[in-house]
Design an enzyme around this catalytic site. Structure first.
Site, short mmCIF file in Angstrom:
data_model
loop_
_atom_site.label_atom_id
_atom_site.label_comp_id
_atom_site.label_asym_id
_atom_site.label_seq_id
_atom_site.Cartn_x
_atom_site.Cartn_y
_atom_site.Cartn_z
N ALA A 1 1.50 -12.51 -14.57
CA ALA A 1 2.69 -11.85 -15.11
C ALA A 1 2.76 -10.46 -14.49
CB ALA A 1 2.59 -11.75 -16.63
N GLY B 1 -0.71 -15.62 -15.33
CA GLY B 1 0.47 -16.47 -15.44
C GLY B 1 0.62 -17.43 -14.26
N GLU C 1 -1.53 -20.24 -15.07
CA GLU C 1 -0.86 -20.96 -16.17
C GLU C 1 0.31 -21.79 -15.65
OE1 GLU C 1 -0.57 -17.18 -18.35
OE2 GLU C 1 -1.45 -18.21 -20.06
N GLU D 1 -6.83 -11.65 -17.64
CA GLU D 1 -6.14 -10.79 -18.60
C GLU D 1 -7.10 -9.87 -19.34
OE1 GLU D 1 -5.57 -14.00 -18.18
OE2 GLU D 1 -3.42 -14.36 -18.07
N1 COA Z 1 1.66 -7.53 -11.67
C1 COA Z 1 2.29 -6.53 -11.04
N2 COA Z 1 1.99 -6.15 -9.80
C2 COA Z 1 1.01 -6.83 -9.18
C3 COA Z 1 0.32 -7.87 -9.78
C4 COA Z 1 0.69 -8.22 -11.09
N3 COA Z 1 0.11 -9.23 -11.74
N4 COA Z 1 -0.61 -8.35 -8.92
C5 COA Z 1 -0.48 -7.61 -7.81
N5 COA Z 1 0.50 -6.70 -7.96
C6 COA Z 1 0.97 -5.72 -7.00
C7 COA Z 1 -0.01 -4.56 -6.84
O1 COA Z 1 0.17 -3.60 -7.86
C8 COA Z 1 0.39 -4.06 -5.48
O2 COA Z 1 1.58 -3.32 -5.60
P1 COA Z 1 1.79 -1.95 -4.74
O3 COA Z 1 1.69 -2.39 -3.30
O4 COA Z 1 3.15 -1.50 -5.14
O5 COA Z 1 0.67 -1.05 -5.15
C9 COA Z 1 0.74 -5.34 -4.72
O6 COA Z 1 1.03 -6.32 -5.71
C10 COA Z 1 -0.38 -5.86 -3.86
O7 COA Z 1 -1.54 -6.01 -4.68
P2 COA Z 1 -2.95 -5.37 -4.34
O8 COA Z 1 -3.72 -5.25 -5.61
O9 COA Z 1 -2.78 -4.14 -3.50
O10 COA Z 1 -3.56 -6.53 -3.39
P3 COA Z 1 -5.09 -6.93 -3.21
O11 COA Z 1 -5.10 -7.89 -2.08
O12 COA Z 1 -5.94 -5.71 -3.10
O13 COA Z 1 -5.50 -7.66 -4.57
C11 COA Z 1 -5.16 -9.18 -6.43
C12 COA Z 1 -4.86 -8.86 -4.94
C13 COA Z 1 -4.32 -10.39 -6.77
C14 COA Z 1 -6.65 -9.51 -6.57
C15 COA Z 1 -4.82 -7.95 -7.30
O14 COA Z 1 -3.50 -7.56 -6.98
C16 COA Z 1 -4.88 -8.21 -8.77
O15 COA Z 1 -5.97 -8.21 -9.34
N6 COA Z 1 -3.72 -8.40 -9.43
C17 COA Z 1 -3.63 -8.54 -10.84
C18 COA Z 1 -4.10 -9.90 -11.29
C19 COA Z 1 -4.00 -10.00 -12.80
O16 COA Z 1 -4.61 -9.27 -13.54
N7 COA Z 1 -3.20 -10.97 -13.24
C20 COA Z 1 -3.00 -11.22 -14.64
C21 COA Z 1 -1.88 -10.42 -15.15
S1 COA Z 1 -1.58 -10.75 -16.85
#
Ligand code: COA
Length: 289
Positions: free
Chosen positions: A96, A141, A144, A164
């Protein structure tokens, strides 16, 4: 006769009715979408979540549009099956949209969870087969969404998780229920409690995915299975969906429990801290409050 799968418009989830307004705005098919790419080839409707700069995170518009695309699958006769995937090379869907969690009140969180659960319920109960082509991160999500599809094919690059807890919250789109069903309570709890990700091969061993293929073979592997199913009797396929989902229905109350628990998380300081820490790119400091 076994009860048939009900048509989309009159459908309600087993525990709660679908509010009529949820999908009424999407009565017109062939919608232009802002956050999805869709295409139809050989009866296979491909739905690509298209926010690659945000790892295809599911904001509310994406969820609404997924709901509308699912309605297309139900309603358009020329669509025989559906394939869900993510744009770009890195992510299927990384969860999400955390930015939308910053100001979320508990009542808004309940509504968000129930809306999301309902959309994914429609995927799970669709009489036409849905496959998730998991091309990268399938987190929160995203995991999910993949789990709501009838089955999942993963690329070797796929990563799965329900992280989460790192935000001080829990899954809200049915993850606590479907991960437990697919992977069993032990692995489900470990993944949800640690927030750790697993790779495609481990997901295969856990029963989370049906097959792992090279990234370049992912679409073709999914198409092959869907075309095989499309050649079978459609009425038998829809019966299989309703029978298998009937087998799972005993735990339906769990979804309601999850929505309430998800909302409760948004009463905590830890959730505020977790969400802020993610957006500010720092480690959260949880206090158990
Ligand atoms: N919601 C909003 N933005 C998200 C996102 C999410 N779930 N997942 C990634 N993004 C955004 C990052 O904030 C970043 O935005 P920016 O460039 O404006 O700073 C962009 O996507 C790229 O992500 P980044 O974290 O820089 O890439 P990465 O390769 O270093 O890491 C992930 C990838 C997927 C491991 C990491 O983004 C992450 O942990 N995301 C969240 C996962 C999460 O907690 N999901 C459950 C949410 S309820």
């Amino acid at each position: 006769m076994l009860p048939d799968v009900v048509p989309y418009a009159s459908m309600s989830s087993p525990t709660r009715p679908v509010p009529a307004r949820t999908f009424q705005i999407f009565q017109i098919f062939h919608m232009p979408y802002q956050t999805l790419l869709t295409s139809l080839q050989d009866g296979i409707f491909t739905i690509t979540v298209n926010r690659p700069d945000k790892m295809n995170a599911l904001n509310q518009l994406v969820m609404e549009e997924i709901g509308a695309a699912v309605q297309e699958v139900y309603g358009r006769e020329e669509i025989k099956s559906a394939l869900v995937t993510g744009a770009g090379e890195k992510a299927f869907v990384a969860g999400a949209d955390i930015a939308e969690f910053r100001e979320l009140s508990p009542s808004e969180a309940t509504a968000l969870s129930e809306r999301g659960q309902r959309t994914l319920w429609h995927i799970e109960n669709c009489p036409k087969p849905f496959v998730a082509a998991v091309n990268g991160y399938a987190l929160g999500g995203g995991c999910e969404l993949a789990m709501a599809c009838h089955f999942r094919i993963a690329s070797e690059a796929a990563r799965f998780g329900q992280p989460e807890v790192n935000l001080g919250i829990i899954p809200g789109y049915g993850g606590t229920q479907r991960l437990t069903r697919l992977a069993g309570p032990g692995l489900a709890l470990q993944l949800m409690m640690t927030g750790e990700m697993i790779g495609a091969q481990e997901a295969l061993r856990a029963g989370l995915v049906n097959q792992v293929v090279a990234p370049e073979d992912l679409t073709e592997a999914c198409r092959r299975i869907l075309l095989k199913i499309q050649a079978k009797a459609p009425l038998a396929i829809r019966k299989l969906v309703s029978c298998v989902n009937a087998a799972l229905r005993t735990g339906e109350e769990g979804f309601h429990t999850e929505a309430l628990a998800f909302a409760d998380c948004f009463r905590t300081e830890d959730a505020q801290e977790g969400v802020s820490a993610f957006l500010e790119k720092r480690k959260p400091e949880f206090k158990g409050k």
